[in-house]
Write a protein that holds these residues in place. Sequence first.
Motif, PDB file in Angstrom:
ATOM      1  N   ILE A 144       0.943  -1.166   0.046  1.00  0.00           N
ATOM      2  CA  ILE A 144      -0.556   0.454   0.097  1.00  0.00           C
ATOM      3  C   ILE A 144       0.678   1.090  -0.011  1.00  0.00           C
ATOM      4  O   ILE A 144       0.208   1.694  -0.993  1.00  0.00           O
ATOM      5  CB  ILE A 144      -0.989  -0.153   1.338  1.00  0.00           C
ATOM      6  N   GLU A 145       1.638   1.270   1.063  1.00  0.00           N
ATOM      7  CA  GLU A 145       2.732   1.882   0.885  1.00  0.00           C
ATOM      8  C   GLU A 145       3.673   2.395  -0.398  1.00  0.00           C
ATOM      9  O   GLU A 145       3.257   3.793  -1.112  1.00  0.00           O
ATOM     10  CB  GLU A 145       3.671   2.802   2.238  1.00  0.00           C
ATOM     11  N   ARG A 146       4.251   1.494  -1.225  1.00  0.00           N
ATOM     12  CA  ARG A 146       4.800   1.449  -2.193  1.00  0.00           C
ATOM     13  C   ARG A 146       3.533   1.842  -3.448  1.00  0.00           C
ATOM     14  O   ARG A 146       4.470   2.752  -4.281  1.00  0.00           O
ATOM     15  CB  ARG A 146       5.619   0.254  -2.732  1.00  0.00           C
ATOM     16  N   ALA A 147       2.759   1.306  -3.164  1.00  0.00           N
ATOM     17  CA  ALA A 147       1.434   1.600  -4.524  1.00  0.00           C
ATOM     18  C   ALA A 147       1.741   3.289  -4.166  1.00  0.00           C
ATOM     19  O   ALA A 147       1.574   4.319  -5.355  1.00  0.00           O
ATOM     20  CB  ALA A 147       0.594   0.792  -4.463  1.00  0.00           C
ATOM     21  N   ALA A 148       1.141   3.373  -3.060  1.00  0.00           N
ATOM     22  CA  ALA A 148       0.610   4.989  -3.429  1.00  0.00           C
ATOM     23  C   ALA A 148       2.031   5.957  -3.332  1.00  0.00           C
ATOM     24  O   ALA A 148       1.728   7.287  -4.143  1.00  0.00           O
ATOM     25  CB  ALA A 148      -0.031   5.439  -1.368  1.00  0.00           C
ATOM     26  N   ALA A 149       2.786   5.529  -2.882  1.00  0.00           N
ATOM     27  CA  ALA A 149       4.158   6.447  -3.158  1.00  0.00           C
ATOM     28  C   ALA A 149       4.631   7.032  -5.008  1.00  0.00           C
ATOM     29  O   ALA A 149       5.057   7.383  -4.979  1.00  0.00           O
ATOM     30  CB  ALA A 149       5.505   5.797  -2.396  1.00  0.00           C
ATOM     31  N   ALA A 150       4.023   5.587  -5.505  1.00  0.00           N
ATOM     32  CA  ALA A 150       4.668   5.628  -6.634  1.00  0.00           C
ATOM     33  C   ALA A 150       3.827   6.400  -7.313  1.00  0.00           C
ATOM     34  O   ALA A 150       4.221   7.158  -8.078  1.00  0.00           O
ATOM     35  CB  ALA A 150       4.282   4.437  -7.536  1.00  0.00           C
ATOM     36  N   VAL A 151       2.347   6.387  -6.793  1.00  0.00           N
ATOM     37  CA  VAL A 151       1.573   7.468  -7.987  1.00  0.00           C
ATOM     38  C   VAL A 151       1.865   8.927  -8.199  1.00  0.00           C
ATOM     39  O   VAL A 151       2.152   9.612  -8.277  1.00  0.00           O
ATOM     40  CB  VAL A 151      -0.126   7.510  -7.266  1.00  0.00           C
ATOM     41  N   CYS A 152       2.331   9.323  -6.297  1.00  0.00           N
ATOM     42  CA  CYS A 152       2.546  10.854  -5.672  1.00  0.00           C
ATOM     43  C   CYS A 152       3.859  10.864  -6.184  1.00  0.00           C
ATOM     44  O   CYS A 152       4.034  12.105  -7.096  1.00  0.00           O
ATOM     45  CB  CYS A 152       3.433  10.270  -4.090  1.00  0.00           C
ATOM     46  N   ARG A 153       4.576  10.369  -6.512  1.00  0.00           N
ATOM     47  CA  ARG A 153       6.558  10.433  -7.269  1.00  0.00           C
ATOM     48  C   ARG A 153       6.224  10.568  -9.006  1.00  0.00           C
ATOM     49  O   ARG A 153       6.587  11.330  -9.035  1.00  0.00           O
ATOM     50  CB  ARG A 153       7.113   9.018  -7.063  1.00  0.00           C
ATOM     51  N   TYR A 154       5.385  10.040  -9.375  1.00  0.00           N
ATOM     52  CA  TYR A 154       5.165  10.382 -10.599  1.00  0.00           C
ATOM     53  C   TYR A 154       4.391  11.660 -10.901  1.00  0.00           C
ATOM     54  O   TYR A 154       4.937  12.597 -11.044  1.00  0.00           O
ATOM     55  CB  TYR A 154       3.683   9.534 -11.723  1.00  0.00           C
ATOM     56  N   HIS A 155       3.252  12.053 -10.114  1.00  0.00           N
ATOM     57  CA  HIS A 155       2.976  13.173 -10.046  1.00  0.00           C
ATOM     58  C   HIS A 155       3.506  14.637  -9.314  1.00  0.00           C
ATOM     59  O   HIS A 155       3.495  15.657  -9.587  1.00  0.00           O
ATOM     60  CB  HIS A 155       1.091  13.297  -9.976  1.00  0.00           C
ATOM     61  N   GLY A 156       4.213  14.311  -8.400  1.00  0.00           N
ATOM     62  CA  GLY A 156       5.094  15.318  -7.475  1.00  0.00           C
ATOM     63  C   GLY A 156       4.346  15.680  -6.640  1.00  0.00           C
ATOM     64  O   GLY A 156       4.034  16.911  -5.997  1.00  0.00           O
TER      65      GLY A 156
END
Length: 192
Positions: A144-156
């Motif tokens: 959950i942590e990694r998936a949410a971080a992946a989307v956040c990282r992509y969008h800044g």
Amino acid sequence: MSASSFLKALKAEGLTVVEVGDWRNHNRNHKGPWGPVNGVMIHHTVTKGSARTVDICRNGYEGLPGPLCHGVITKDGRVHLVGCGRANHAGLGDDDVLRAVIAEKALPPDNEANTDGNRHFYGFECENMGDGDDPWPAAQLEAIERAAAAVCRYHGWNERSVIGHLEWQPGKVDPRGFTMASMRSRIGGRLK
């Protein structure tokens, strides 16, 4: 983010990703706009069994057609992609909460349901009964942590762009069994 970018971002964050059917073209875009997308919403499924959970989230059920999210995070920590575009997961929620997510500020209480969340949020359904007793394995919480971080990282975005369904829509309790404050703390640490 395109389907290919979504898949690439999740894999770059170290996730095991399972592509389910024609997930890249499976959406509810004919029911309304998809975007602007402003955040990530976390849910629990109230289901048992990974295969059954993924099937329900992909296809929906009577009265609520699928996809019911973009990715299903099963207890083993795998992310099953079931949709790309508008999905039936968030429903109507609080416009004040949306404004806080966009501004990446502390969330106000959700006290109204006047804004289409399916338009504005990526959704991850997480396999759990949501009764407060069903455990959340470490592998699943990390996913959950990694998936949410992946989307956040992509969008800044930062971790304040990640909310639980219970913070969006009055009367919702999901996810139950961990706090969104603790999950946002984990996501923030990962993004740093």
